[in-house]
Design an enzyme around this catalytic site. Structure first.
Site, PDB file in Angstrom:
ATOM      1  CG  HIS A   1     -15.111   0.490  27.243  1.00 41.96           C
ATOM      2  ND1 HIS A   1     -15.699   0.974  26.093  1.00 41.96           N
ATOM      3  CD2 HIS A   1     -13.883   1.054  27.311  1.00 41.96           C
ATOM      4  CE1 HIS A   1     -14.860   1.794  25.485  1.00 41.96           C
ATOM      5  NE2 HIS A   1     -13.758   1.869  26.198  1.00 41.96           N
TER       6      HIS A   1
ATOM      7  CG  ASP B   1      -8.094   2.066  31.476  1.00 43.92           C
ATOM      8  OD1 ASP B   1      -7.058   2.512  30.961  1.00 43.92           O
ATOM      9  OD2 ASP B   1      -9.224   2.536  31.250  1.00 43.92           O
TER      10      ASP B   1
END
Length: 456
Positions: free
Chosen positions: A333, A392
């Site tokens: 991320h 996700d």
């Protein structure tokens, strides 16, 4: 209709023009270093460039110790309240949380029971679409991409608004709440129209029900029999809460600030944010995770064999498997390094649904990849920080277990993030900042104008 000769001419000419456009657009990467350009508005260590202030959301992933950045477990904070405490609050009390979270983001405090009831009543009144909107904008103009239909529909709301350009807080709040309420209806109906006209499925249009939560209404409108379990609805509700806000620096929220700063109308702002979220580097990432796992399941015989899974992950990094992009989707991320709190919360509840659905083996496969992937990435690549699974990684698996169609994965994200976008638009208006205009340095050489007769 274009004839064959023109189509051949167009093809050849576009190839020629593409080469010219690419050549004149290229900038030597060394120049970005020379002029200290912070590409992606991030420093070399990944820390975002400070461009604004907000009280809405905070993403915390490191501390500064003796001028050194030290990664810490990620925290997500809504209006000063840790996401773990917020989620634990409504889950422990057996309530749906998205409406409460939306109230918190918009108005700064958790609502009382009476305030929440009145807010939910107001939101439910906005779920029905304007008269003839369903026929004019959705059924008669079905689209293959639901995000594009959402953006088009949001822009169409301008026409149905008697006061669209008023940017007072009162009017913008009305417009945003209208979009928060109706966006789930638009998205589901757009999918139903697409499934009917392009996939030849039965057209199912269930009107939203005022007594249901946002998550319940999505499942009610989507499923032909309108049936769903309580756990299914609560897991979708959790996903909506976790995606509602992520600070002012994420791409689509920053777009909201940028476009709001121009003084334009709400519908133009939200359409721009939707365009940002649609990108696979932003809102479309969970689709890539699901597709990657489908490829993994076809190429890994023993889902419990760490070595076989590691070999597949290595092929991903070496651009030898799946889409050959060299990425393990759902891992890493831009902000979080040690952990993504949204992933932790979603994983915990996803395990419960996996047991209800009889998908424990597949959940365990996700768990193994989550454990192995950061180790492999750390061995293969030089990282300025660690990597971990992001939201996700599990959200796509959750949507799959909920039998949501792939085409609705990113629109579900948009439905949720609409709450955060609304809060940030109002914050930008209240603080009356300047139009956002960062600098770009031109590195083109100066040239003289050449008359037409002298050009070659």
């Amino acid at each position: 209709m274009m004839n064959a000769n023109f189509m051949e001419f167009e093809k050849n000419k576009l190839e020629e023009l593409t080469e010219l456009a690419t050549k004149c657009s290229y900038i030597d990467p060394e120049l970005f270093v020379k002029y200290q350009v912070k590409r992606g508005l991030r420093d070399l260590d990944g820390k975002g460039v400070l461009v604004g202030l907000t009280e809405i959301g905070e993403v915390h992933s490191y501390i500064i110790d003796e001028n050194e950045i030290v990664p810490v477990p990620g925290r997500l904070i809504y209006r000063g309240i840790d996401i773990f405490d917020l989620v634990d609050g409504f889950i422990s009390e057996g309530r749906f949380g998205f409406e409460e979270t939306t109230y918190l983001l918009l108005f700064g405090d958790l609502p009382t029971r009476e305030q929440l009831n009145e807010f939910e009543k107001l939101l439910s009144s906005y779920r029905e679409l304007p008269e003839e909107f369903l026929n004019d904008m959705i059924l008669n103009l079905p689209g293959k991409d639901i995000m594009n239909v959402l953006a088009r529909s949001v822009l169409a709301y301008y026409t149905y608004d008697s006061n669209p350009d008023d940017t007072s807080v009162k009017n913008v709040l009305r417009q945003c709440m209208r979009l928060i309420g109706s966006m789930p209806t638009i998205a589901v109906y757009a999918y139903q129209a697409m499934a009917h006209y392009y996939d030849r499925k039965s057209l199912v249009i269930h009107p939203p029900r005022p007594e249901l939560s946002t998550a319940e209404n999505i499942l009610h409108m989507l499923r032909p029999d309108s049936k769903y379990t309580d756990l299914e609805a609560r897991l979708l509700d959790l996903a909506l809460v976790l995606h509602a806000e992520h600070g002012g620096g994420n791409n689509s929220t920053f777009v909201t600030h940028v476009v709001t700063s121009t003084g334009t109308d709400t519908y133009s702002v939200i359409a721009a944010a939707l365009g940002s979220l649609k990108g696979p580097r932003h809102g479309g990432a969970n689709i890539k995770v699901c597709q990657m796992f489908e490829d993994l399941k076809q190429n890994v015989r023993d889902w419990k064999d760490d070595e076989e899974i590691e070999n597949y992950l290595m092929k991903l990094l070496n651009k030898e498997a799946f889409d050959r992009a060299g990425l393990i989707y759902g891992i890493g991320h831009a902000v979080y390094s040690i952990s993504d709190p949204r992933c932790i919360l979603l994983k915990e509840q996803a395990e419960k649904l996996a047991k209800e659905k009889g998908l424990e083996d597949e959940f365990e496969l996700y768990d193994r990849v989550e454990r192995l992937a950061p180790q492999i990435i750390g061995r293969v690549r030089k990282m300025y920080k660690g990597v971990s699974a992001n939201v996700d990684f599990y959200s796509g698996f959750v949507y799959k277990m909920l039998n949501l169609p792939l085409e609705l994965y990113t629109p579900i994200f948009a439905i949720s993030r609409m709450s955060g976008w609304a809060a940030h638009r109002i914050e930008e208006i209240v603080n009356a900042g300047k139009i956002i205009r960062p600098a770009y340095k031109s590195v083109a050489e100066r040239r003289d104008y050449v008359a037409m007769k002298d050009r070659k």
